[in-house]
Scaffold this motif. Sequence first.
Motif, PDB file in Angstrom:
ATOM      1  N   SER A  82     -25.563 -62.632 -10.333  1.00  0.00           N
ATOM      2  CA  SER A  82     -26.954 -62.760 -10.739  1.00  0.00           C
ATOM      3  C   SER A  82     -27.535 -64.005 -10.101  1.00  0.00           C
ATOM      4  O   SER A  82     -26.940 -65.088 -10.177  1.00  0.00           O
ATOM      5  CB  SER A  82     -27.076 -62.841 -12.268  1.00  0.00           C
ATOM      6  N   GLY A  83     -28.671 -63.857  -9.463  1.00  0.00           N
ATOM      7  CA  GLY A  83     -29.310 -64.998  -8.814  1.00  0.00           C
ATOM      8  C   GLY A  83     -30.813 -64.860  -8.817  1.00  0.00           C
ATOM      9  O   GLY A  83     -31.342 -63.746  -8.743  1.00  0.00           O
ATOM     10  N   ARG A  84     -31.468 -65.994  -8.924  1.00  0.00           N
ATOM     11  CA  ARG A  84     -32.931 -65.979  -8.925  1.00  0.00           C
ATOM     12  C   ARG A  84     -33.435 -66.636  -7.651  1.00  0.00           C
ATOM     13  O   ARG A  84     -33.023 -67.741  -7.289  1.00  0.00           O
ATOM     14  CB  ARG A  84     -33.475 -66.722 -10.139  1.00  0.00           C
ATOM     15  N   PHE A  85     -34.333 -65.941  -6.963  1.00  0.00           N
ATOM     16  CA  PHE A  85     -34.890 -66.401  -5.698  1.00  0.00           C
ATOM     17  C   PHE A  85     -36.411 -66.421  -5.844  1.00  0.00           C
ATOM     18  O   PHE A  85     -37.073 -65.400  -5.648  1.00  0.00           O
ATOM     19  CB  PHE A  85     -34.470 -65.487  -4.554  1.00  0.00           C
ATOM     20  N   GLY A  86     -36.949 -67.555  -6.239  1.00  0.00           N
ATOM     21  CA  GLY A  86     -38.377 -67.640  -6.489  1.00  0.00           C
ATOM     22  C   GLY A  86     -38.752 -66.736  -7.647  1.00  0.00           C
ATOM     23  O   GLY A  86     -38.142 -66.788  -8.720  1.00  0.00           O
ATOM     24  N   TRP A 129     -26.521 -70.842  -5.329  1.00  0.00           N
ATOM     25  CA  TRP A 129     -26.741 -69.511  -4.775  1.00  0.00           C
ATOM     26  C   TRP A 129     -26.682 -68.417  -5.846  1.00  0.00           C
ATOM     27  O   TRP A 129     -26.684 -67.243  -5.533  1.00  0.00           O
ATOM     28  CB  TRP A 129     -25.706 -69.215  -3.696  1.00  0.00           C
ATOM     29  N   GLY A 130     -26.578 -68.821  -7.093  1.00  0.00           N
ATOM     30  CA  GLY A 130     -26.532 -67.837  -8.169  1.00  0.00           C
ATOM     31  C   GLY A 130     -25.232 -67.927  -8.938  1.00  0.00           C
ATOM     32  O   GLY A 130     -24.469 -68.890  -8.796  1.00  0.00           O
ATOM     33  N   SER A 131     -24.962 -66.919  -9.754  1.00  0.00           N
ATOM     34  CA  SER A 131     -23.804 -66.928 -10.644  1.00  0.00           C
ATOM     35  C   SER A 131     -22.891 -65.744 -10.352  1.00  0.00           C
ATOM     36  O   SER A 131     -23.357 -64.612 -10.209  1.00  0.00           O
ATOM     37  CB  SER A 131     -24.249 -66.859 -12.105  1.00  0.00           C
ATOM     38  N   LEU A 132     -21.588 -66.023 -10.274  1.00  0.00           N
ATOM     39  CA  LEU A 132     -20.568 -64.982 -10.233  1.00  0.00           C
ATOM     40  C   LEU A 132     -19.989 -64.854 -11.634  1.00  0.00           C
ATOM     41  O   LEU A 132     -19.619 -65.857 -12.259  1.00  0.00           O
ATOM     42  CB  LEU A 132     -19.473 -65.333  -9.227  1.00  0.00           C
ATOM     43  N   ILE A 133     -19.893 -63.609 -12.139  1.00  0.00           N
ATOM     44  CA  ILE A 133     -19.541 -63.393 -13.534  1.00  0.00           C
ATOM     45  C   ILE A 133     -18.438 -62.354 -13.614  1.00  0.00           C
ATOM     46  O   ILE A 133     -18.466 -61.343 -12.902  1.00  0.00           O
ATOM     47  CB  ILE A 133     -20.764 -62.874 -14.318  1.00  0.00           C
ATOM     48  N   GLN A 158     -30.306 -67.029 -15.852  1.00  0.00           N
ATOM     49  CA  GLN A 158     -29.667 -67.166 -17.148  1.00  0.00           C
ATOM     50  C   GLN A 158     -28.753 -65.986 -17.414  1.00  0.00           C
ATOM     51  O   GLN A 158     -29.020 -64.864 -17.008  1.00  0.00           O
ATOM     52  CB  GLN A 158     -30.743 -67.245 -18.232  1.00  0.00           C
ATOM     53  N   ILE A 159     -27.642 -66.238 -18.123  1.00  0.00           N
ATOM     54  CA  ILE A 159     -26.683 -65.194 -18.445  1.00  0.00           C
ATOM     55  C   ILE A 159     -26.690 -64.961 -19.939  1.00  0.00           C
ATOM     56  O   ILE A 159     -26.566 -65.900 -20.716  1.00  0.00           O
ATOM     57  CB  ILE A 159     -25.261 -65.586 -17.985  1.00  0.00           C
TER      58      ILE A 159
END
Length: 339
Positions: free
Chosen positions: A169-173, A125-129, A29-30
């Motif tokens: 930002s990315g979440r891996f488990g 694969w996550g978020s580029l911001i 989440q951002i």
Amino acid sequence: MKKSRSSRALLQSVAVGAIVMTAGSAQAQISLNYDNLSSFEEPLAFEIGEATVLVGGIVDVPVKLTVDDSVFDGDVDVSVVTNLDINVEMQLANRWNVGVSYFGQYDENRRDYEDNVAGFIRTSWGSLIGGNVNGLVREATRRRRAVGNSNLVFDDFYGRTNQWGGGYSGRFGPTTLTGIVDGDGHFELGAQFQRPIGRKDYRFTTRVAKARYLAADDVTHFATIGAGVVGEFVYGSSLFDIGLGYENLQAGTIDIDRWYVSGGAQTKIGVLSLSAAGHYGELDGTPESSASLGVRYDIARGLSTNLGVNARKAEIARDGVSIVDEDETSATASVRYSF
């Protein structure tokens, strides 16, 4: 000097290694709300065409009483603070999500409007911001905010990256990885691991930052690098946490080290939430300290009364440079509505 340089190199290596070692993918989440008033309720959601819009906000009416030193000066401020959080997001044909986040705050007492804005692309694969992302890593790895109007000062690095930059930002488990870099090459890297076990919940975070700090004299700029860890334990409605940090500050011939420890506890009993926190640190052997107490009483959904008592003291100077100059004790009560 050699010892300081080797320590900084080790910190950077550990942080980079932590970012790349995890495989897998998920989304994180951002949030661009870096303010203390972060007690948003569930945001309002609706659709405009192919886009989903989320809106959240706060109206807070605080009454702040400031006590200078041991003399009661009776400085009382009454003002209105409003926050607005908007997120617009839509999904493309390739299942990527693109969107814009906006956060604005108006403080009547300061007669000032501040805002943050960022665009993002979210994939599996996550978020580029890109945008005002300077607070993303701090928000993902900090100790939990206390309740009411409590605010534990100094529980952070002095150094800050520039407001504009880019990040990931990315979440891996159970692990969330976040990193940002600004146009001057300053950066922050952070990792958070969280996992429930039975009725307990454990959370561990780490953060490394290379940044810049403007001293209290408003003239001297320090190059800084710091590292910190946070441990959190949740049992039922109670939370206990502790944070440790180290930071090095350099400007000309001034080369000084800082360390600190912060800890606190908070609990919820029915409609009443309580928190207490304390901080102690030293900058080149000179102490800094702060403490906070917070109370929140929930009246109805989104509506609450809040109280906070906050104290901070740090008066530190080296080689004629005033690095930190803070000494204040205050109490703030407010009525708050959030949606």
